[in-house]
Scaffold this motif. Structure first.
Motif, mmCIF file in Angstrom:
data_model
loop_
_atom_site.group_PDB
_atom_site.id
_atom_site.type_symbol
_atom_site.label_atom_id
_atom_site.label_comp_id
_atom_site.label_asym_id
_atom_site.label_seq_id
_atom_site.Cartn_x
_atom_site.Cartn_y
_atom_site.Cartn_z
ATOM 1 N N ALA B 65 0.855 -1.188 0.000
ATOM 2 C CA ALA B 65 0.000 0.000 0.000
ATOM 3 C C ALA B 65 0.882 1.226 0.000
ATOM 4 O O ALA B 65 2.003 1.202 0.511
ATOM 5 N N GLU B 66 0.358 2.300 -0.564
ATOM 6 C CA GLU B 66 1.112 3.549 -0.624
ATOM 7 C C GLU B 66 0.359 4.654 0.091
ATOM 8 O O GLU B 66 -0.812 4.933 -0.217
ATOM 9 N N PHE B 67 1.031 5.263 1.034
ATOM 10 C CA PHE B 67 0.469 6.390 1.775
ATOM 11 C C PHE B 67 0.707 7.661 0.977
ATOM 12 O O PHE B 67 1.850 7.982 0.611
ATOM 13 N N ASN B 68 -0.360 8.392 0.679
ATOM 14 C CA ASN B 68 -0.258 9.641 -0.047
ATOM 15 C C ASN B 68 -0.918 10.725 0.791
ATOM 16 O O ASN B 68 -2.147 10.833 0.838
ATOM 17 N N LYS B 69 -0.076 11.526 1.439
ATOM 18 C CA LYS B 69 -0.615 12.510 2.380
ATOM 19 C C LYS B 69 -1.395 13.601 1.661
ATOM 20 O O LYS B 69 -2.446 14.044 2.135
ATOM 21 N N SER B 70 -0.908 14.040 0.506
ATOM 22 C CA SER B 70 -1.569 15.141 -0.199
ATOM 23 C C SER B 70 -2.950 14.734 -0.713
ATOM 24 O O SER B 70 -3.861 15.561 -0.777
ATOM 25 N N GLN B 71 -3.099 13.461 -1.059
ATOM 26 C CA GLN B 71 -4.389 12.972 -1.527
ATOM 27 C C GLN B 71 -5.164 12.240 -0.438
ATOM 28 O O GLN B 71 -6.242 11.711 -0.701
ATOM 29 N N THR B 72 -4.625 12.228 0.740
ATOM 30 C CA THR B 72 -5.217 11.517 1.896
ATOM 31 C C THR B 72 -5.717 10.135 1.479
ATOM 32 O O THR B 72 -6.878 9.764 1.712
ATOM 33 N N SER B 73 -4.811 9.379 0.871
ATOM 34 C CA SER B 73 -5.191 8.041 0.407
ATOM 35 C C SER B 73 -4.211 7.001 0.907
ATOM 36 O O SER B 73 -3.055 7.302 1.255
ATOM 37 N N PHE B 74 -4.674 5.776 0.922
ATOM 38 C CA PHE B 74 -3.854 4.636 1.340
ATOM 39 C C PHE B 74 -4.370 3.426 0.567
ATOM 40 O O PHE B 74 -4.985 2.535 1.119
ATOM 41 N N HIS B 75 -4.104 3.403 -0.730
ATOM 42 C CA HIS B 75 -4.634 2.353 -1.597
ATOM 43 C C HIS B 75 -3.822 1.068 -1.485
ATOM 44 O O HIS B 75 -2.596 1.102 -1.388
ATOM 45 N N LEU B 76 -4.522 -0.035 -1.535
ATOM 46 C CA LEU B 76 -3.915 -1.367 -1.424
ATOM 47 C C LEU B 76 -3.765 -1.958 -2.821
ATOM 48 O O LEU B 76 -4.699 -1.888 -3.635
ATOM 49 N N ARG B 77 -2.605 -2.573 -3.085
ATOM 50 C CA ARG B 77 -2.353 -3.116 -4.424
ATOM 51 C C ARG B 77 -1.724 -4.502 -4.335
ATOM 52 O O ARG B 77 -1.049 -4.839 -3.361
ATOM 53 N N LYS B 78 -1.966 -5.262 -5.400
ATOM 54 C CA LYS B 78 -1.264 -6.531 -5.571
ATOM 55 C C LYS B 78 -1.086 -6.729 -7.079
ATOM 56 O O LYS B 78 -2.058 -6.600 -7.833
#
Lengths: 113, 115
Positions: B65-78
């Motif tokens: 997962a990647e934390f993106n503070k500016s977009q307030t996102s935490f998307h999970l990937r595989k």
């Protein structure tokens, strides 16, 4: 290593009957303990939160209560079940002291008929 | 107050395809973020967590997962899913309120991997 147990695994109870669900944690001391309910399509709802014996916070007004008679034992109770109490009940623990990740038990499936 | 939005309630994919499960949070303070997985009739299992440091977090079962503070996102990937990844996935954020140590969970995303 730490383990968390819940019982029973499944329970079918009539409306108006009492309820007692038990959760115990092994391998750690003074954990934070949590009770959640998971209803279909509604995610996890935090019901109770405890940071120590006799220190329990209720998150949602309802006919359920919680007790912590021992450091690693957490009990969820009701005097009279409602149909709306049906759901999947999960107990969880965390170390506390700024360590936020929670570890969940296997859950209890409660069906109120 | 902190909150979590999982944008997709259901995500169907084919085996060996890549997948992204989206999570956005709202918070005015620093947060810790988590992804959990729940297999049918089981409890939740911690997949990965972001506390600080590198914004790319690797977890179990090949997920990241990647934390993106500016977009307030935490998307999970595989990059390549298996049939066994079929489960419900929950994003969670720490709730900082009155010294409590609680998590706020999203409503979950059901991932179905088809052959």
């Amino acid at each position: 290593s730490q383990t968390i147990h819940q019982w029973p695994a499944t329970l079918v109870q009539p409306v108006g009957s009492p309820l007692s669900l038990e959760c115990t944690v092994e391998g750690t001391s003074n954990p934070n303990l949590y009770w959640y309910r998971q209803a279909a399509g509604r995610g996890l709802q935090l019901l109770f939160y405890s940071i120590g014996i006799d220190q329990i916070s209720s998150e949602v007004p309802q006919n359920l209560s919680a007790s912590r008679p021992q450091d690693r034992q957490f009990i969820l109770s009701s005097k009279k079940l409602l149909l709306s109490d049906s759901g999947f009940y999960l107990c969880a623990w965390s170390l506390g002291l700024g360590v936020y990740e929670q570890y969940f038990g296997p859950g209890t499936r409660l069906t109120v008929t | 107050a902190q909150s979590v939005t999982q944008l997709d309630s259901q995500v169907p994919v084919f085996e060996e395809a890549p997948v992204e499960l989206r999570c956005n949070y709202s918070s005015s303070v620093s947060v810790y973020l988590f992804w959990y997985v729940q297999y049918p009739n089981q409890g939740l299992q911690l997949l990965l967590k972001y506390l600080s440091g590198s914004t790319l977090v690797k977890g179990i079962n090949g997920f990241e997962a990647e934390f993106n503070k500016s977009q307030t996102s935490f998307h999970l990937r595989k990059p390549s899913v298996h049939i066994s990844d079929t489960a419900e996935y929950f994003c969670a954020v720490t709730l900082t309120q009155g010294g409590s140590e609680k998590l706020v969970f999203g409503k979950g995303t059901k991932l179905t991997v088809n052959p």
